[in-house]
Design a protein around this motif. Structure first.
Motif, PDB file in Angstrom:
ATOM      1  N   VAL A  49       0.824  -1.216   0.000  1.00 43.72           N
ATOM      2  CA  VAL A  49       0.000   0.000   0.000  1.00 43.72           C
ATOM      3  C   VAL A  49       0.857   1.265   0.000  1.00 43.72           C
ATOM      4  N   GLN A  75       0.716   4.071  -2.873  1.00 45.83           N
ATOM      5  CA  GLN A  75       0.334   5.450  -2.540  1.00 45.83           C
ATOM      6  C   GLN A  75       1.414   6.432  -2.989  1.00 45.83           C
ATOM      7  N   ALA A  89      -7.779   6.609  -4.810  1.00 44.13           N
ATOM      8  CA  ALA A  89      -8.019   5.176  -4.578  1.00 44.13           C
ATOM      9  C   ALA A  89      -6.864   4.581  -3.772  1.00 44.13           C
ATOM     10  N   LYS A 140      -6.916   5.424  -0.113  1.00 44.39           N
ATOM     11  CA  LYS A 140      -7.872   4.602   0.647  1.00 44.39           C
ATOM     12  C   LYS A 140      -7.332   3.188   0.860  1.00 44.39           C
ATOM     13  N   GLY A 141      -6.285   2.828   0.140  1.00 42.84           N
ATOM     14  CA  GLY A 141      -5.712   1.484   0.270  1.00 42.84           C
ATOM     15  C   GLY A 141      -6.609   0.403  -0.299  1.00 42.84           C
ATOM     16  N   ASP A 142      -7.504   0.796  -1.192  1.00 44.21           N
ATOM     17  CA  ASP A 142      -8.487  -0.125  -1.777  1.00 44.21           C
ATOM     18  C   ASP A 142      -7.934  -0.692  -3.086  1.00 44.21           C
ATOM     19  N   LYS A 143      -7.451  -1.951  -3.032  1.00 37.31           N
ATOM     20  CA  LYS A 143      -6.784  -2.535  -4.203  1.00 37.31           C
ATOM     21  C   LYS A 143      -7.705  -2.601  -5.423  1.00 37.31           C
ATOM     22  N   ALA A 144      -8.983  -2.962  -5.217  1.00 39.20           N
ATOM     23  CA  ALA A 144      -9.920  -3.057  -6.342  1.00 39.20           C
ATOM     24  C   ALA A 144     -10.127  -1.681  -6.983  1.00 39.20           C
ATOM     25  N   ALA A 145     -10.231  -0.654  -6.145  1.00 37.79           N
ATOM     26  CA  ALA A 145     -10.408   0.711  -6.663  1.00 37.79           C
ATOM     27  C   ALA A 145      -9.149   1.173  -7.390  1.00 37.79           C
ATOM     28  N   GLN A 185      -7.045  -0.831  -8.938  1.00 34.65           N
ATOM     29  CA  GLN A 185      -7.038  -1.592 -10.198  1.00 34.65           C
ATOM     30  C   GLN A 185      -7.890  -0.870 -11.246  1.00 34.65           C
ATOM     31  N   LYS A 186      -9.086  -0.453 -10.843  1.00 32.83           N
ATOM     32  CA  LYS A 186     -10.023   0.220 -11.768  1.00 32.83           C
ATOM     33  C   LYS A 186      -9.437   1.570 -12.212  1.00 32.83           C
TER      34      LYS A 186
END
Lengths: 150, 150
Positions: free
Chosen positions: B55, B59, B120, B123-128, B130-131
């Motif tokens: 992460v 970031q 994204a 937020k540390g959101d891997k799916a976000a 990726q998108k």
């Protein structure tokens, strides 16, 4: 001081990880690109301090310098990047690679100064930007004087 | 759309201001440095999406891409930068300089996508990530397909 040393070791440790994914000649290219782009942005900040102070431009420039400084450039000093590779010349002195902890400390000083510069710019405080700009430039010079070829 | 056009005009207007302070050959050098350093950071994000997701590294890389994208690179497309200058080659097609408003729109799309990518990552959101990474790459490709020489 402890923190600086810890960061120095972190910068050092990065060399072993990310650099494995990037060819040595590309590590040299990317680190030169980072310093070159920071130089453009430092020049813009100086022009704003010497002339009309455009807060948005100073904030954008300082953010770029701080983000590049904080992007883990230690990973671009990996094995095989100690000397020129074909047409890809490096101005980093070989001594730098024998003093990675010291290089890491200088890099940490620079990262901290660049972060302060971005914070001062975010506040739109010209006097604080002037001070932080001078302090950032001093951390650049500290490393250039020690580890950059003329 | 209005906003994109406005940004396009802003990017265009920057050309007339800051570039005046930088020699054309240096404008080409700095814009190439910016794209090169972003490429390294996009590569790091891809490596993190394909492998172990660090992460902090994502970031830092996304922040660098977003800050460089937002640094006002439109100022590096000034008069005299339409073609090679000595050894300083440019891969920007001449058509780009006849379509600055369109170039500004493509740059604005890229800036917005890069800002989303940084958000994204924050937020540390891997799916976000990726998108947003895919969407950012698409805005890079949109400009390369149209205005970059092979």
């Amino acid at each position: 001081m402890k923190k600086l040393v810890a960061f120095g070791i972190l910068a050092l440790s990065l060399v072993g990880t990310v650099s494995a994914q990037v060819k040595p000649e590309d590590q040299i290219k990317y680190r030169q690109a980072g310093y070159s782009f920071m130089a453009w942005n430092m020049g813009k900040i100086k022009a704003n301090l010497d002339g009309e102070f455009n807060v948005q431009q100073v904030q954008a420039a300082a953010s770029a310098v701080a983000a590049i400084a904080g992007s883990g450039m230690g990973a671009l000093y990996g094995p095989g990047t100690e000397s020129d590779i074909g047409d890809r010349k490096t101005r980093v002195k070989p001594e730098a690679f024998q003093n990675m902890a010291d290089l890491g400390k200088l890099a940490t000083d620079f990262n901290a100064a660049a972060a302060n510069l971005a914070n001062a710019a975010a506040k739109g405080d010209k006097a604080a930007v002037q001070k932080a700009f001078g302090e950032t430039g001093a951390t650049c010079k500290a490393c250039h004087d020690k580890y950059r070829l003329d």
